[in-house]
Each structure stands twice: as structure tokens, then as C-alpha cells.
Design an enzyme around this catalytic site. Structure first.
Site, PDB file in Angstrom:
ATOM      1  N   GLY A 150      51.744  62.744 -78.360  1.00  0.00           N
ATOM      2  CA  GLY A 150      51.306  61.360 -78.281  1.00  0.00           C
ATOM      3  C   GLY A 150      51.668  60.568 -79.524  1.00  0.00           C
ATOM      4  O   GLY A 150      51.051  59.545 -79.810  1.00  0.00           O
TER       5      GLY A 150
ATOM      6  N   GLU B 237      57.101  66.654 -73.647  1.00  0.00           N
ATOM      7  CA  GLU B 237      55.834  67.387 -73.662  1.00  0.00           C
ATOM      8  C   GLU B 237      55.128  67.311 -72.323  1.00  0.00           C
ATOM      9  O   GLU B 237      55.492  66.500 -71.464  1.00  0.00           O
ATOM     10  CB  GLU B 237      54.913  66.903 -74.797  1.00  0.00           C
ATOM     11  CG  GLU B 237      54.646  65.420 -74.831  1.00  0.00           C
ATOM     12  CD  GLU B 237      53.979  64.966 -76.145  1.00  0.00           C
ATOM     13  OE1 GLU B 237      52.790  64.646 -76.088  1.00  0.00           O
ATOM     14  OE2 GLU B 237      54.650  64.938 -77.191  1.00  0.00           O
TER      15      GLU B 237
ATOM     16  N   ARG C 286      46.295  67.081 -68.136  1.00  0.00           N
ATOM     17  CA  ARG C 286      45.055  66.393 -67.753  1.00  0.00           C
ATOM     18  C   ARG C 286      45.389  65.313 -66.720  1.00  0.00           C
ATOM     19  O   ARG C 286      46.555  65.015 -66.502  1.00  0.00           O
ATOM     20  CB  ARG C 286      44.456  65.707 -68.987  1.00  0.00           C
ATOM     21  CG  ARG C 286      45.413  64.680 -69.568  1.00  0.00           C
ATOM     22  CD  ARG C 286      44.796  63.802 -70.646  1.00  0.00           C
ATOM     23  NE  ARG C 286      45.668  62.705 -70.996  1.00  0.00           N
ATOM     24  CZ  ARG C 286      46.657  62.733 -71.874  1.00  0.00           C
ATOM     25  NH1 ARG C 286      46.930  63.858 -72.522  1.00  0.00           N
ATOM     26  NH2 ARG C 286      47.399  61.672 -72.108  1.00  0.00           N
TER      27      ARG C 286
HETATM   28  C1  MV4 Z   1      60.892  60.944 -79.722  1.00  0.00           C
HETATM   29  C2  MV4 Z   1      61.482  59.687 -79.922  1.00  0.00           C
HETATM   30  C3  MV4 Z   1      62.818  59.649 -80.235  1.00  0.00           C
HETATM   31  N1  MV4 Z   1      63.521  60.782 -80.346  1.00  0.00           N
HETATM   32  N2  MV4 Z   1      61.652  62.066 -79.833  1.00  0.00           N
HETATM   33  C4  MV4 Z   1      56.406  59.487 -79.416  1.00  0.00           C
HETATM   34  C5  MV4 Z   1      55.271  60.058 -78.663  1.00  0.00           C
HETATM   35  C6  MV4 Z   1      55.641  61.452 -78.400  1.00  0.00           C
HETATM   36  N3  MV4 Z   1      55.146  61.842 -77.115  1.00  0.00           N
HETATM   37  C7  MV4 Z   1      57.120  61.500 -78.483  1.00  0.00           C
HETATM   38  N4  MV4 Z   1      57.528  60.259 -79.065  1.00  0.00           N
HETATM   39  C8  MV4 Z   1      58.815  59.999 -79.320  1.00  0.00           C
HETATM   40  N5  MV4 Z   1      59.610  61.081 -79.430  1.00  0.00           N
HETATM   41  C9  MV4 Z   1      62.930  61.962 -80.148  1.00  0.00           C
HETATM   42  N6  MV4 Z   1      63.649  63.061 -80.274  1.00  0.00           N
HETATM   43  C10 MV4 Z   1      60.695  58.543 -79.782  1.00  0.00           C
HETATM   44  C11 MV4 Z   1      59.349  58.698 -79.485  1.00  0.00           C
HETATM   45  C12 MV4 Z   1      58.622  57.481 -79.341  1.00  0.00           C
HETATM   46  C13 MV4 Z   1      57.978  57.152 -78.156  1.00  0.00           C
HETATM   47  C14 MV4 Z   1      57.977  58.000 -77.058  1.00  0.00           C
HETATM   48  C15 MV4 Z   1      57.324  57.666 -75.905  1.00  0.00           C
HETATM   49  C16 MV4 Z   1      56.673  56.457 -75.818  1.00  0.00           C
HETATM   50  C17 MV4 Z   1      56.647  55.614 -76.875  1.00  0.00           C
HETATM   51  C18 MV4 Z   1      57.288  55.950 -78.063  1.00  0.00           C
HETATM   52  C19 MV4 Z   1      57.271  55.054 -79.129  1.00  0.00           C
HETATM   53  C20 MV4 Z   1      57.904  55.381 -80.278  1.00  0.00           C
HETATM   54  C21 MV4 Z   1      58.561  56.602 -80.393  1.00  0.00           C
END
Ligand code: MV4
Length: 446
Positions: free
Chosen positions: A164, A287, A291
Site C-alpha cells: 500500500g 501484491e 481481504r
Molecule cells: C511501484 C511503482 C512503480 N514502480 N513499483 C505503491 C503502492 C504499492 N502497492 C506499490 N506502489 C507502487 N509500486 C514499481 N516497480 C509505483 C507505485 C505507486 C503506486 C501504485 C499503485 C497506486 C498508486 C501508486 C502511487 C504511487 C506509486
């Protein structure tokens, strides 16, 4: 089917669970903290039990308080809702040891998937695409640098116990990576009690698309399509929609099949969400959320499947009520989250008494909320007070209904996110479906 279940949550999701159980003919026990004493949604339960003071640590998060209440009330099962103890494997294990069914996956499955580096390995082993990165945990900063040089900067260090958006650090070169590695480890150790970190290539403003799955204890797992969740601010979702404007039929099918493979590999029983990042026609697993999620209603609106009832059914040992090849998707659904927050004060919580409340209505509108005129929003909990969910024959119709519903909605006495949501649904890029996780930062000076 269970005879009696306990709802270990509060607010709109407690109400949603009470309604589902009642329709299934299952008796209900609601627990409440002193902060929620007298809340009218509690009247819908057959029995209510106070589990402690308003502070959630001593009530909704207290395993002994909830297990004691469950034993006193003699329930067969506990529904944890979302947040609080919903993804706590130790709680699920304590339920099992107390002979109470936990409505969710087994504690073994929760541990397996709750460790993100582990979940990545499982995904890879089952041909679910992952973001290029390390094979499991990083041993030291040298390994991080070696891997980063393989696929290039920028990279992201993530805490294996995080999720998250908590415990992440971007690095643009070898030097910042060494710092990011040590900072992320220290942060992860203090926040999660687990210093394990892994590295992924950093994707610049991807879309966030998740697949709803549900599995039963007879080995069946089905998917119910995707939810587009890219409209978020600091990892708090503001709006979700389905179908995603970004997916082709081919991507949807592949993501659904990938999510099912992963769930089966984890022996997943219950409702869950498999999260992906999407860039162009590529999707990458990140991920699993073990839930029911806040945004589950949009999936219910397009599939006509009641996810809460299905969750309770499979936890009681029944088979899923529907097979994959009979799932149909109809029209378009959008949810907006109405929070008791002040967008002009950096979204600071805005608790207090609701002096006037007029909810929208008419075709295509569903509101999941426990609030009403005269309700006092307590200051102790998450600021989500209502979810406005619309359904229409297509995306354009759903957007029009959402605009209209947001314009009808009156909540006075506290500040809410409604004015911001009204702007979002009128933004031309949103209307075109042309947005990603960078959308709010780009268009709103928040
Ligand atoms: C990332 C990403 C960019 N590249 N992984 C943020 C929450 C977590 N669940 C995973 N996230 C991210 N992982 C890689 N390799 C950018 C995010 C991310 C993001 C992801 C989902 C929803 C909103 C987000 C906001 C900023 C960054």
C-alpha cells in the site's frame, strides 16, 4: 452455513457485513468501541458487545477483546472487514486455535502472500509477470547495485512486509541506491519489525489495476474482472471504476488467468485482490490484498454477484455459487470515496456532527454508508464516511450519473471530499479515460 457470526469492524463495512449475513439467515453479533456507542447501524445486529475504549488499539485492533467477545457470544465465525485485523495472520491463527472460523484465507496463505518478496517468487514460479527486480530479498547493498545495473535506473526499494505504498524508496544511481537500501531497511524494521527489502525497476506513473478473485475450500478460484484504481492521492484511493479504460479484452483475460494461477498456488480461500501495475499493453503483479476491499461494490454492480455473501458462503465450507464461465459483466460502475476531510487543510480529518444530510437517489445509484443527519463522526478512526457507487450502461452514462449524484449530495456540518470529487469527474482527461497514478499530482494543486 454458519448459525451466528461476529462483525469485527465498524462503520459502513460493518453495516455491509450485517446486511449480507442477515440476508443469508445468519445471526449477527456486532462489537463496538466506546467511540461508536449508540451508532444506529448497531441496531441491525442481533446482539452487540462493547469491546473497549474509543482508541482502536484497545478495541477494534485488540485480538484478546475480540476473541473474548466471540467466545461470550458463542459465534461460529468472525468477519474482519477491511483494515484493523483483516490481514493479521496472527489473528486468523488465534481464531483457528479458538475454534472460530476466520472469514478470509488461512493464516498460512496470509503469511505466504503478506511477505511481498515471497509473493513475487510465487508469482514468478507460476508465470505471472512481475516487475524486473531481485529474486527475493536483498542480502546487501552490493546485490542491490548489481541488480539495478542489470536493468537500469531508476529503481524502487520496497519493504517485504510493507504494501500500500508504505516503506518504499526510489533510487536514481548507485550512490542514492546504497542510501535508499539502508534507509528502507531501518524504516521497515521500525515500522513492520521486519527489515527485509527487495528491489524492482521503477515504473514512471503506471496505472494501478487490480483483479478481484474468490476461491472456495473445494479448490475452485474464479476472477470477477478488474478495477481501475489509479485516481489516488498519497496512496489513498479517491475513485475506482470498472471496466478499466486501459485494458484490452486480451489483457483482461490474461490478467484474470494470471490472478487465478497465483491464487490457486497459494491455496486461496475467500475473496482477494491481485494488484497489478499497467504500462501500455504490459502488466506486472505487485501484491495481493487478502481481504474484502473498500472498492468491492463496483465489481458487485457489474457482475450482480454479492461478494460479502459469497465470502461468508465459502468460509462456511460451501462451494462458490457461480462458475467462471457463467460470470457476465454488464455496463460500467464507478465508486467515489467520501471522506470527512478538509481538502483545504491538506486533507486533515474533519470530525464532528453532520447538521444536514441529503443523499442522492434515482436510477443507477448505490450508497454504502452508516451516516445520516445528526450523526457525529468520531475523531478516532479512518475518515471514510460514505461510498457513492453508480452504475450505467456505459462509461459515459456512469460519469453523467456520478456528476448528477455528486451535485445532489448535501453533507453539512463537516468538511468532505465531495467538492474535489466533483472536479475530478469533470476533468477532461478523466472523462477521456486518459489517466494514471500521476493524475491527481498533475491536475490538482493539492
Ligand atoms: C511501484 C511503482 C512503480 N514502480 N513499483 C505503491 C503502492 C504499492 N502497492 C506499490 N506502489 C507502487 N509500486 C514499481 N516497480 C509505483 C507505485 C505507486 C503506486 C501504485 C499503485 C497506486 C498508486 C501508486 C502511487 C504511487 C506509486
Amino acid at each position: 452455513m454458519f448459525q451466528r457470526i461476529l462483525v469485527a469492524n465498524r462503520g459502513e463495512i460493518a453495516l455491509r457485513i450485517l446486511r449480507a449475513a442477515t440476508e443469508l439467515g445468519v445471526e449477527t453479533v456486532a462489537v463496538y468501541s466506546m467511540g461508536d456507542e449508540g451508532a444506529p447501524y448497531l441496531d441491525l445486529a442481533d446482539e452487540t458487545i462493547c469491546i473497549g475504549p474509543a482508541a482502536s488499539g484497545a478495541s477494534y485492533l485488540s485480538i484478546p477483546s475480540i476473541i473474548s467477545a466471540a467466545e461470550v457470544a458463542d459465534v461460529d465465525a468472525i468477519h474482519p472487514g477491511y483494515g484493523f485485523l483483516s490481514e493479521n495472520a496472527a489473528f486468523a491463527e488465534t481464531c483457528r486455535e479458538s475454534n472460530i472460523e476466520f472469514i478470509g484465507p488461512s493464516h498460512e496463505t496470509m503469511r505466504l502472500l503478506g511477505d511481498k518478496a515471497n509473493a513475487r517468487k510465487l508469482a514468478q514460479a507460476h508465470k505471472v509477470p512481475i516487475v524486473p527486480g531481485s529474486d527475493g530479498l536483498l542480502k546487501d547493498e552490493k546485490e542491490a547495485v548489481k541488480i539495478a545495473e542489470e536493468f537500469g535506473y531508476p529503481v524502487l526499494i520496497k519493504a517485504t512486509a510493507g504494501g500500500g505504498g508504505r516503506g518504499m524508496r526510489v533510487a536514481h544511481n548507485d550512490m542514492s541506491l546504497v542510501n535508499a537500501f539502508h534507509q528502507a531497511r531501518a524504516e521497515a524494521q521500525s515500522a513492520f519489525g521486519d527489515a527485509g527489502v527487495y528491489v524492482e525497476k521503477y515504473l514512471d506513473n503506471p496505472r494501478h489495476v487490480e483483479i478481484q478473485i474468490i476461491g472456495d475450500s473445494h479448490g475452485s478460484v474464479i476472477h470477477l474482472g478488474e478495477r481501475e484504481c489509479s485516481v489516488q492521492r498519497r496512496h489513498q484511493k479517491l475513485l475506482e471504476e470498472t471496466p478499466s479504460p486501459a485494458l484490452t479484452r486480451d489483457m483482461r483475460k490474461k490478467m484474470g488467468q494470471a490472478a487465478i494461477r497465483l491464487a490457486k498456488a497459494a491455496k486461496y480461500v475467500g475473496a482477494g485482490t491481485v494488484e497489478f501495475l499497467v504500462e501500455g499493453k504490459h502488466f506486472y503483479f505487485i501484491e495481493v490484498n487478502a481481504r474484502i476491499q473498500v472498492e468491492h461494490p463496483i465489481t458487485e454492480m457489474v457482475t450482480s454477484i454479492d461478494l460479502l455473501k459469497e465470502q461468508i458462503r465459502v468460509a462456511s465450507g460451501e462451494k462458490l455459487s457461480i462458475e467462471q464461465n457463467r460470470v457476465r459483466w454488464h455496463g460500467h460502475s464507478i465508486e467515489v470515496r467520501i471522506n470527512a476531510e478538509d481538502p483545504n487543510k491538506d486533507f486533515a480529518p474533519s470530525p464532528g456532527t453532520i447538521s444536514r444530510y441529503i443523499a442522492p437517489g434515482g436510477p443507477g445509484i448505490r450508497i454504502d454508508t452508516h451516516i445520516f443527519g445528526g450523526y457525529r463522526v468520531p475523531p478516532h478512526y479512518d475518515s471514510l464516511i460514505a461510498k457513492l457507487i453508480v452504475h450505467g450502461p456505459d462509461r459515459q452514462a456512469a460519469i453523467r450519473t456520478l456528476e448528477r449524484a455528486l451535485d445532489e449530495y448535501v453533507i453539512e456540518g463537516i468538511k468532505t471530499t465531495i467538492p474535489l470529487l466533483r472536479e475530478i469527474v469533470r476533468n477532461s482527461y478523466f472523462v477521456k479515460g486518459d489517466y494514471n497514478t500521476g493524475f491527481i499530482d498533475e491536475f490538482f494543486q493539492l
